[in-house]
Write a protein that holds these residues in place. Structure first.
Motif, PDB file in Angstrom:
ATOM      1  N   TRP A   7     -30.594 -28.378 -15.366  1.00 23.16           N
ATOM      2  CA  TRP A   7     -31.503 -27.829 -16.377  1.00 23.16           C
ATOM      3  C   TRP A   7     -32.463 -28.888 -16.904  1.00 23.16           C
ATOM      4  O   TRP A   7     -33.675 -28.677 -16.950  1.00 23.16           O
TER       5      TRP A   7
ATOM      6  N   TYR B 187     -34.920 -21.308 -23.716  1.00 27.72           N
ATOM      7  CA  TYR B 187     -36.173 -21.189 -24.466  1.00 27.72           C
ATOM      8  C   TYR B 187     -37.125 -20.147 -23.880  1.00 27.72           C
ATOM      9  O   TYR B 187     -37.885 -19.503 -24.596  1.00 27.72           O
TER      10      TYR B 187
ATOM     11  N   PRO C 227     -39.369 -32.540 -22.032  1.00 26.24           N
ATOM     12  CA  PRO C 227     -39.798 -31.392 -22.844  1.00 26.24           C
ATOM     13  C   PRO C 227     -38.930 -31.246 -24.104  1.00 26.24           C
ATOM     14  O   PRO C 227     -37.793 -31.713 -24.136  1.00 26.24           O
TER      15      PRO C 227
ATOM     16  N   GLU D 206     -35.151 -21.886 -15.625  1.00 27.58           N
ATOM     17  CA  GLU D 206     -35.242 -20.664 -16.432  1.00 27.58           C
ATOM     18  C   GLU D 206     -36.160 -19.616 -15.797  1.00 27.58           C
ATOM     19  O   GLU D 206     -35.878 -18.416 -15.863  1.00 27.58           O
TER      20      GLU D 206
ATOM     21  N   VAL E 236     -37.510 -28.522 -25.492  1.00 26.55           N
ATOM     22  CA  VAL E 236     -37.030 -27.137 -25.512  1.00 26.55           C
ATOM     23  C   VAL E 236     -35.505 -27.123 -25.451  1.00 26.55           C
ATOM     24  O   VAL E 236     -34.883 -28.089 -25.020  1.00 26.55           O
ATOM     25  N   GLU E 237     -34.939 -26.022 -25.910  1.00 29.68           N
ATOM     26  CA  GLU E 237     -33.489 -25.837 -25.852  1.00 29.68           C
ATOM     27  C   GLU E 237     -33.169 -24.883 -24.699  1.00 29.68           C
ATOM     28  O   GLU E 237     -33.994 -24.031 -24.347  1.00 29.68           O
TER      29      GLU E 237
ATOM     30  N   PRO F   5     -36.422 -27.820 -17.303  1.00 30.18           N
ATOM     31  CA  PRO F   5     -35.893 -26.558 -17.843  1.00 30.18           C
ATOM     32  C   PRO F   5     -36.629 -25.324 -17.326  1.00 30.18           C
ATOM     33  O   PRO F   5     -35.996 -24.324 -16.959  1.00 30.18           O
TER      34      PRO F   5
END
Lengths: 525, 525
Positions: free
Chosen positions: B109, A41, A35, B117, A37-38, B113
């Protein structure tokens, strides 16, 4: 009641979810494997509180597509070549769904007889498919049998704690003056420096020093090394009690030498646990069984159908020769039950760490029946062949070299020349997100691990991954030339001195360079 | 490839499975809650080996109906009143299915991610719903936060091992001459004699004596008892390190007194872990929060949405105030990472025992959104009300007495008179299979635990269960009269002397009488 979904709404929602999964798998090639993303995100995209009122499932599915999917790493992508596979198959998904739908907890026989009994049956099926000695089977004459654990980590810990209990009782009998605490403080365990981090972690959890013994040039732990370590520890007054041998290490898929380790363990009275998490699946094929020679010396054996055998995570099957060792260690009523006759069926809660357990046997049963033994073998053979295809591609390109020949679905390779070059290829490939590999260090040199993971991976996918690697390698070589009109070797050598330093390598420096967190699959040989 | 199912076949199979689950739940009232099978029933019905060739999924579904379903205990039946609930809801099932379909493993992560998250987000949502202090939340100022563990057993063990690590480091700093092994051999932990067997088991697993302290008349552990135990152990040279307080014990849903225990733990430097596995869900309702007063003193707090909050097993949410305690205890690279800045997102593999982890946040998210906070509250309030309805039915019948007033969804009751009478009612009810309850012993007397478990249970179901209990009670009274024309009391008293003996009661004699294996939910007060 507010928010309560009717069975008919569920039929609609469930079908939408089935279609979502079918579409996802069918079109997975269109997605970059990693992905873009950071960290953090998702936080601004979702509310900070649970909604007060019920929301339609259609809204949640929209958010799944819009906000969750962009942050998913696609483990089932044919271009996912990192770590080891995590299994996924359609019958496995249905098995998980059925298990959730029935919603039973099978911690004892009466809490759902079929949950215990199907597990007894399918772990015997699988044990026979792997050609495990009869002592490990429920249908064998002794007290052996299989159980589905959640992970190889748990299986290792279960083995270690049972070994601890067995050893403490034995030593106490020999020397009644010693307290359990004194005995426990002298215990030591052994594994190789190639073992998975979960094995080292089990030492932390069990508070038993886990010695990471050096391996030979092939990454295998040998009998003389173990024997010397045991002797040295006994001379210090310590009590060796547990050995974890690995079949298929994470770094290079190396195989510890069971025919040497086994007799040492048996002679010295140490519990031998075999962690075959990944490579254990290979033993469904008779032609791949040479590395399991000596398995008959083990006390416990664990492999993960959820890695390489098409059963969705979690499904780690552990077999033991003597289930009484587990019951003695984990049964809070142990003193009482010792005087009771062992029942017809195992009480699985005494074979594992937690009390609760899902009906995981359903998914293993569904996968085994809908693929059949031949279908499972075909899957393994196909992936072994794809790894060999990849190895051939590497061999044919003089800019690359194979660091470790293909073992199961893994090839370790590198660019000829300084380590920094290989690391830079990985950095670039990863940044482009169309391919995911993990680094390792083999004999002091940076290598890339290419693992055939997804069941969807075909020969064309392997070729496409290779082309991507080659194109980035060419970019790296061009950049080297552009940056260093003077002979490049001096500059690069300085980098190598840092990046190939074994200590730094152990801290997963390559992956940190990639902005990722430390990852399993990072090993030095 | 042999046995490989196409996406379109999966659409068909998946829909059939969705319909199977919808039909199962819709018609669950037609099934007796307990199966009519004997141990070993399944062995002759299934082959002893995995089929060689792939079999159609339709055949497996037929066998599921024909051979597996007759051996299932129906935890979701409205007449299941044993143990504690195991959650099941349609959105929960879909969440499990989606998690299986994506097949990601979120151990760090980068490995997905969204997996990390979404877990951060929904554990914060849930923590706020339960009114946990901000220190336990990811969004709080400190290093606190929530994680989804597999079970309360695992959460207790995680808390205990982190406490062990923290204590060993502290004691070593104060007295560098002591070895870690010496320190560990002196550690002691505390819980109440009402704690779940998994708490006692964690003492076995962690090799720390787990003292089962006596409780007051309400089944609660009090501050003075803990304080005296700590003092006594310190005088023996031992090192107290860990306390498990229970909110909602398995036996009688008793609540330990956190306002008394908390200050003792804080003052004495002991880690306080709260096991609110079942009753924790009640705290979504402000009017039910009085029993959590003092939660601010805890180091860790665990509750199971998979018990009473409609999320399918497994989903046990654990919050900690200081995640560094977990990372220090469970990170095999701890020394290295200590010098690293903690990232934006947690590395959950260092917060738990195993390495691998499923995308369990999906099912929690789906349940919370499709029910909304109000839907969850309505579910809890409805089940609390149903337990009160049952209590009223017991109160209205002079042949019965309430042994412990309704707490959450649990009522403990008995027949007036000798224990054998109550036990015989249970034996008969269980043998008829239309109702499933577990026994317990309260203040030396046999009682039956009636728990409102299934989300499908309605007032009519409770009434029907009560009628079944009454009809069997009448049969027992008739049998007593038929057997003993002389005054029954003498004969029965002899039986009582045996069956109410506290030691025997502890060995789960009642359940053994029923031919069942020892069960959780068997406790003496």
């Amino acid at each position: 009641m507010a928010g309560e979904m009717s069975p008919d709404e569920f039929r609609e929602f469930g079908r939408a979810a089935v279609d979502f999964i079918a579409d996802y798998i069918e079109n997975i090639r269109e997605r970059p494997v990693l992905p873009a993303v950071e960290p953090g995100y998702l936080l601004p995209l979702l509310p900070t509180e649970c909604p007060q009122d019920p929301e339609p499932w259609q809204d949640v599915m929209k958010d799944l597509q819009k906000h969750i999917m962009p942050g998913v790493t696609h483990w089932q992508s044919p271009s996912f070549h990192a770590y080891f596979p995590t299994a996924n198959s359609f019958p496995g998904v249905v098995g998980e769904m059925l298990s959730a739908g029935l919603g039973v907890i099978g911690f004892s026989w009466i809490t759902s007889p079929a949950c215990t009994e199907l597990e007894v049956i399918v772990t015997d099926w699988l044990g026979k498919m792997l050609a495990l000695p009869e002592e490990f089977l429920h249908c064998g004459a002794g007290a052996g049998g299989g159980i589905i654990q959640g992970s190889a980590s748990e299986a290792t810990l279960v083995g270690m704690l049972a070994a601890r209990d067995r050893t403490v009782r034995k030593v106490r009998e020999e020397d009644p003056k010693l307290s359990d605490g004194e005995i426990r403080s002298k215990l030591v365990a052994y594994t190789s420096d190639q073992a998975n981090s979960s094995v080292w972690k089990s030492g932390l959890l069990g508070a038993i020093p886990m010695r990471q013994l050096p391996t030979d040039a092939e990454g295998a732990l040998r009998g003389d090394v173990l024997e010397a370590a045991i002797r040295s520890d006994r001379q210090k007054g310590l009590i060796p009690c547990f050995v974890v041998a690995t079949l298929g290490t994470t770094g290079t898929c190396a195989f510890d030498n069971l025919e040497e380790l086994g007799p040492v363990c048996n002679r010295e009275g140490l519990w031998l646990h075999i962690d075959a998490a990944y490579a254990g699946s290979a033993y469904v094929c008779p032609e791949l069984r040479q590395t399991m020679a000596g398995v008959e010396f083990a006390d416990s054996f664990d492999m993960n159908p959820h890695k390489w055998m098409l059963v969705n995570f979690d499904c780690s099957v552990m077999w033991v020769k003597n289930s009484a060792d587990l019951e003695n260690a984990f049964n809070v009523d142990a003193v009482y039950l010792k005087h009771d006759k062992q029942g017809v069926m195992p009480d699985y809660r005494h074979w594992q760490l937690p009390l609760g357990r899902r009906f995981r046997a359903l998914k293993l049963w569904l996968v085994l029946r809908t693929y059949g033994a031949r279908g499972i073998q075909a899957h393994i053979r196909k992936q072994v062949k794809l790894a060999q295809d990849f190895e051939q591609l590497v061999d044919q390109d003089p800019r690359f070299e194979v660091a470790v020949r293909a073992r199961c679905g893994l090839v370790c390779f590198r660019m000829v020349g300084p380590c920094a070059r290989t690391q830079e290829v990985l950095r670039r490939v990863t940044a482009r997100r169309s391919l995911y590999m993990c680094p390792a260090v083999v004999r002091g040199r940076a290598v890339l691990r290419f693992v055939v993971c997804s069941r969807l991976t075909e020969a064309e996918d392997v070729r496409r991954s290779w082309e991507e690697i080659v194109s980035q390698a060419e970019a790296v070589l061009q950049a080297e030339q552009a940056l260093a009109p003077a002979p490049a070797t001096a500059t690069v050598a300085a980098t190598v001195a840092v990046s190939c330093d074994p200590d730094r390598a152990k801290t997963n420096s390559v992956l940190h360079m990639l902005g990722a967190t430390a990852a399993d699959g990072q090993h030095t040989v």
